[in-house]
Design an enzyme around this catalytic site. Sequence first.
Site, PDB file in Angstrom:
ATOM      1  N   THR A   1       7.595  -3.593   1.157  1.00 28.89           N
ATOM      2  CA  THR A   1       6.946  -2.741   0.160  1.00 28.89           C
ATOM      3  C   THR A   1       7.005  -1.300   0.662  1.00 28.89           C
ATOM      4  O   THR A   1       6.757  -1.022   1.835  1.00 28.89           O
ATOM      5  CB  THR A   1       5.513  -3.204  -0.178  1.00 28.89           C
ATOM      6  OG1 THR A   1       4.993  -2.345  -1.195  1.00 28.89           O
ATOM      7  CG2 THR A   1       4.577  -3.165   1.026  1.00 28.89           C
ATOM      8  N   GLU A   2       7.415  -0.396  -0.233  1.00 24.31           N
ATOM      9  CA  GLU A   2       7.784   0.962   0.167  1.00 24.31           C
ATOM     10  C   GLU A   2       6.643   1.749   0.796  1.00 24.31           C
ATOM     11  O   GLU A   2       6.869   2.708   1.521  1.00 24.31           O
ATOM     12  CB  GLU A   2       8.314   1.721  -1.048  1.00 24.31           C
ATOM     13  CG  GLU A   2       7.229   1.979  -2.090  1.00 24.31           C
ATOM     14  CD  GLU A   2       7.789   2.404  -3.436  1.00 24.31           C
ATOM     15  OE1 GLU A   2       8.934   2.033  -3.737  1.00 24.31           O
ATOM     16  OE2 GLU A   2       7.079   3.093  -4.170  1.00 24.31           O
ATOM     17  N   ASN A   3       5.412   1.336   0.516  1.00 21.85           N
ATOM     18  CA  ASN A   3       4.294   2.074   1.090  1.00 21.85           C
ATOM     19  C   ASN A   3       4.043   1.710   2.550  1.00 21.85           C
ATOM     20  O   ASN A   3       3.102   2.222   3.146  1.00 21.85           O
ATOM     21  CB  ASN A   3       3.027   1.908   0.239  1.00 21.85           C
ATOM     22  CG  ASN A   3       2.668   0.476  -0.031  1.00 21.85           C
ATOM     23  OD1 ASN A   3       3.529  -0.340  -0.358  1.00 21.85           O
ATOM     24  ND2 ASN A   3       1.407   0.149   0.117  1.00 21.85           N
TER      25      ASN A   3
ATOM     26  N   SER B   1       9.754   3.655   6.298  1.00 20.97           N
ATOM     27  CA  SER B   1       9.938   2.727   5.186  1.00 20.97           C
ATOM     28  C   SER B   1      11.175   3.080   4.367  1.00 20.97           C
ATOM     29  O   SER B   1      11.951   2.202   3.971  1.00 20.97           O
ATOM     30  CB  SER B   1       8.694   2.747   4.295  1.00 20.97           C
ATOM     31  OG  SER B   1       8.815   1.774   3.292  1.00 20.97           O
TER      32      SER B   1
END
Lengths: 215, 254
Positions: free
Chosen positions: A46-48, A88
């Site tokens: 997940t990009e966060n 990320s």
Amino acid sequence: MKLSRNEIAERLAADFPDGAIVNLGIGLPTLAADYLPEDREIILHTENGMLGMGRAAAEDEIDEDLINAGKIPVTEPAGASYFHHADSFAMMRGGHIDYCVLGGYQVSVTGDLANWHTGAADAIPAVGGAMDLAIGAKHVYVMMNLFTKNGDCKIVEQCTYPLTGIGTVERVYTDMALFEIVDGQLRVLEIFADMDLAALQEAMGVQLLDGLVAA
Amino acid sequence: MVNKQIGSAAEAVADIPDGATVMMGGFGRAGQPVELIDALLEHGAKDLVVVNNNAGNGTTGLAALIGAGQVRKMICSFPRQKDSQIFDERYLAGDIELEVVPQGNLAERIRAAGAGVGAFFTPTGYGTMLAEGKETRHIDGRDYVLEYPIKADFALIKALKSDRWGNLVYRKTARNFGPIMAAAATTAIAQVDDVVPLGELDPEAVITPGIYVDRVLELPRNAPAADNIAATATAGSGSTAATAGSAATAGKAL
């Protein structure tokens, strides 16, 4: 018969191999997380800032510091790791993510993707991580309905909306059929709707190659 | 003696002048330095350029700062959200400038600023509206866009714990922009749940070394939700000291 949103997600999730590192875009693609095959280890990014992301948190598991890219509370299964935003996106840009699944406004027959901005004068553009995923993941899949509510086909000769990425989409999972784009050519792999290739091509108004596997 | 601890949120932001570029950590609620943003609202600095992933949610924090007319320009990746109504109104009325940056470019531009990189070529956005007018280069078979660093005068971030040297540890996905924003700002201000004595943080677990941090403000997480504590307790500490709050229980797991 057309596939429901959940059925598209299920069909899509079946294509991730064991060990795949997968980023599911916010919105429709997130549904695929509910259908990951249980006999395979599929690692969600997940990009966060998390790898090995778990399912959506139940009511009594909600932690405001543990959310996914859609800002939905999630869980932390064994094997998870955390990292900052630049790391990320280095994972994406650096080609370390195996698959990403994005939503789409339009996909061109040569794999261009438009999914972030309608281009309308009063629209507020919001791109998020879509452009980074579109150029970074090894395999870019799109999940969307094949036609808009107005009946326009979303797979087009050329995108009319502002682009997210050029020549990047490899597969398109839709309610009516599954498509593959190879060397700038659009091929149908499976048809879910009750129609044959000729009828599908007629409805879509674009040239289709036959990649159907005999049932 | 080095002591970066500061007594109040008001004091922490008191020297932020009109026209400053201010980075704000956080992705959604996770890692958002709410109290520092509230103090900036109270402080009243205006014509600010704010760097954040979003452009405010609901009516508090950054949204309130925008609503008060203190922000001249937003640099962000994802302004439009279900609850970004305050920004939406200001933007559509032409009261606020917007620079939309792909999220990875935003992160890398911030990182580059902190790392002293003059500019970098990235494939993200090539051939799109967001690369219009930018220098491009074909390198080893691929097309790239030249992107410049984003520096800031101040960064407001949130971490879990600090010591008086400003070493920071974070918690879960609340880390997000904290480490890179701390490095990219001339003055980095961190609000933390807990300032612990020097030597108490495991050096192996420090994510942001104190060199990047100028001020730390201790703000114990008030009235943590019961479910929050349950979740962190399950994650490893096994602490039943619910009254100690989520910060304490999570801290033991580090």
